[in-house]
Design an enzyme around this catalytic site. Sequence first.
Site, PDB file in Angstrom:
ATOM      1  N   HIS A   1       0.891  -1.159   0.000  1.00 18.00           N
ATOM      2  CA  HIS A   1       0.000   0.000   0.000  1.00 18.00           C
ATOM      3  C   HIS A   1       0.934   1.216   0.000  1.00 18.00           C
ATOM      4  CE1 HIS A   1      -3.125  -2.827   1.037  1.00 18.00           C
ATOM      5  NE2 HIS A   1      -2.605  -3.073   2.220  1.00 18.00           N
TER       6      HIS A   1
ATOM      7  N   GLN B   1       1.074   4.407   2.370  1.00 17.30           N
ATOM      8  CA  GLN B   1       1.350   4.253   3.787  1.00 17.30           C
ATOM      9  C   GLN B   1       2.832   4.445   4.130  1.00 17.30           C
ATOM     10  OE1 GLN B   1      -0.483   0.634   5.287  1.00 17.30           O
ATOM     11  NE2 GLN B   1      -2.468   1.174   4.409  1.00 17.30           N
TER      12      GLN B   1
ATOM     13  N   ARG C   1      -5.579   1.382  12.428  1.00 16.63           N
ATOM     14  CA  ARG C   1      -6.394   1.679  11.246  1.00 16.63           C
ATOM     15  C   ARG C   1      -7.048   3.053  11.343  1.00 16.63           C
ATOM     16  NH1 ARG C   1     -11.641  -1.728   9.155  1.00 16.63           N
ATOM     17  NH2 ARG C   1     -12.527  -0.744  11.003  1.00 16.63           N
TER      18      ARG C   1
ATOM     19  N   TYR D   1      -6.170   0.867  -3.015  1.00 20.78           N
ATOM     20  CA  TYR D   1      -7.558   1.124  -2.635  1.00 20.78           C
ATOM     21  C   TYR D   1      -7.892   2.575  -2.353  1.00 20.78           C
ATOM     22  CZ  TYR D   1      -5.860   0.781   2.266  1.00 20.78           C
ATOM     23  OH  TYR D   1      -5.191   0.940   3.451  1.00 20.78           O
TER      24      TYR D   1
ATOM     25  N   HIS E   1     -10.807  -6.352  -1.343  1.00 14.01           N
ATOM     26  CA  HIS E   1     -10.044  -5.960  -0.162  1.00 14.01           C
ATOM     27  C   HIS E   1     -10.021  -7.059   0.886  1.00 14.01           C
ATOM     28  CE1 HIS E   1      -9.454  -4.179   3.838  1.00 14.01           C
ATOM     29  NE2 HIS E   1      -8.587  -3.390   3.214  1.00 14.01           N
TER      30      HIS E   1
ATOM     31  N   ARG F   1     -14.781  -9.007   4.501  1.00 14.15           N
ATOM     32  CA  ARG F   1     -15.658  -8.069   5.210  1.00 14.15           C
ATOM     33  C   ARG F   1     -15.970  -6.842   4.360  1.00 14.15           C
ATOM     34  NH1 ARG F   1     -10.530  -7.291   7.644  1.00 14.15           N
ATOM     35  NH2 ARG F   1      -9.832  -5.125   7.555  1.00 14.15           N
TER      36      ARG F   1
ATOM     37  N   GLU G   1      -6.332 -11.927   8.829  1.00 15.33           N
ATOM     38  CA  GLU G   1      -5.167 -11.204   9.344  1.00 15.33           C
ATOM     39  C   GLU G   1      -5.228 -11.059  10.861  1.00 15.33           C
ATOM     40  OE1 GLU G   1      -2.830  -6.914   8.837  1.00 15.33           O
ATOM     41  OE2 GLU G   1      -4.640  -7.314   7.671  1.00 15.33           O
TER      42      GLU G   1
ATOM     43  N   HIS H   1      -1.582 -12.431   4.168  1.00 13.57           N
ATOM     44  CA  HIS H   1      -1.507 -12.617   5.619  1.00 13.57           C
ATOM     45  C   HIS H   1      -1.910 -14.039   6.010  1.00 13.57           C
ATOM     46  CE1 HIS H   1      -0.661  -8.409   5.913  1.00 13.57           C
ATOM     47  NE2 HIS H   1      -1.870  -8.045   5.531  1.00 13.57           N
TER      48      HIS H   1
ATOM     49  N   ASP I   1       3.958  -4.373   2.541  1.00 11.92           N
ATOM     50  CA  ASP I   1       2.659  -3.957   3.047  1.00 11.92           C
ATOM     51  C   ASP I   1       2.638  -2.481   3.436  1.00 11.92           C
ATOM     52  OD1 ASP I   1       0.118  -3.835   4.103  1.00 11.92           O
ATOM     53  OD2 ASP I   1       0.333  -5.519   5.456  1.00 11.92           O
TER      54      ASP I   1
END
Length: 458
Positions: free
Chosen positions: A63, A66, A87, A126, A210, A213, A239, A273, A324
């Site tokens: 990502h 990040q 998060r 994303y 993603h 969920r 994860e 993960h 990641d």
Amino acid sequence: MGGALSTCLFARHALLPQGWRRDVLLEWDAAGDLTRVEEGATPPAGAEVAEYVLPGMVNLHSHAFQRALGGMTEIAGDGPDSFWTWRELMYRFARHITPEQMEAIAAQLFAECLRHGYTSVCEFHYLQRDAAGALYARPAETAERVLAAARHSGVGMTMLPVLYSHAGFGEQPLTAQQARFRTGADDVLRIIEALAPQRGGQVEVGFAPHSLRAASVTQIKQVASALPAGRPIHIHIAEQQGEVRQCLDYSGRRPVQYLCDQVEVDARWCLVHATHVQPDEVARIAASGAVAGLCPTTEANLGDGLFPLAEFIAAGGRFGVGSDSHVSQSPVEELRWLEYGQRLQRQQRNVAAAPDARHVGDYLWQAALRGGAQASGRKLGALAPGCRADLLVLDAAHVNLCGVAIADVLGSFLFCGNDNLVRDVLCGGQWQVRGGRHVAQDAIAAAYRRTLAQLRAL
């Protein structure tokens, strides 16, 4: 961008799929593909000579935005901290990033990845909408910015536009903080179509639901069935323990069980993960041919847990590594901590090995190359004709490699000290790192510093 063009390299020692070999001539064409890998050769007149050459590693989970969060979330809260508290901080950060800033951050990250030995990145992308939650005039705007950063740095790229529709199992509505991430199946297919012209030797385009969920099984099947054959599919799964409990409450099954029962998981899938899996799930992942995408430095940073690597190896499973959230940009650190986590958990040494591959460094590098190449959907991971000319030259003058037997080179590379032993990096047939420096390092770093100053002033 790239350094001076050349078409061959002579390796005193090269890591081929069958192991280390001596006196290997490597040649590549103008498209960046290897055309000749000849053992027992003699160096042509004027050819560059290197002592230790190995394939570049694939970073199978990234990502990019990040990277700018690195080191800024290490502050204890009032209660126990976890992925879920991290998060919330990431959400607040993500609200403010512009496409231009995203490109600068990604270029810095990719240059760092190249300097440490990654030559390809799978970008699990994303952050698709603007700060108000609206699609850009070009729906693929932010993905195009990340691809521009990949071109600027020279790294290879598998772009994975993310399907992100829900806040939780049972199609719970997204929160305001998740508005920039929102995509439906049609949105993702539109972005994939828009990116099609960029596919080529250095770029592939796949798809990433993603998580279970955030994307329903119906949506996942819709996009997967429309995706051209052979394109990679990546998903976050199992994860955290909280996710497992939520999936059990919703479906009566654990995440890997639920996914494999509902969707045909095969070799084009990468299950990222898969930290909290039981023996039957380990066996199902291995039997499917899917790759387990392991990110030990991020999983450790977030307090996620440890993947059952020894059991997965015993089942014949395939794995690769990714950075990641980019608390590290080094495949050495990912692979080192992949092994060390197992040693700490099992209280034994030299876990990542097989009866025919007892040198842990060699086993880890070769296995991660194979898994990463598969997850990328690109011709990577080996010094072999037809694969991309992606390779690393190690610093043979470094004391950690002085007098080391060839069988111990990768053990020293992965498990001795913290100096970066990657001296030069060829990616797609162009030299992107020379003498440990990226060819555009100063310009990329200057743009990144300006971006950090803007974001930290908010």
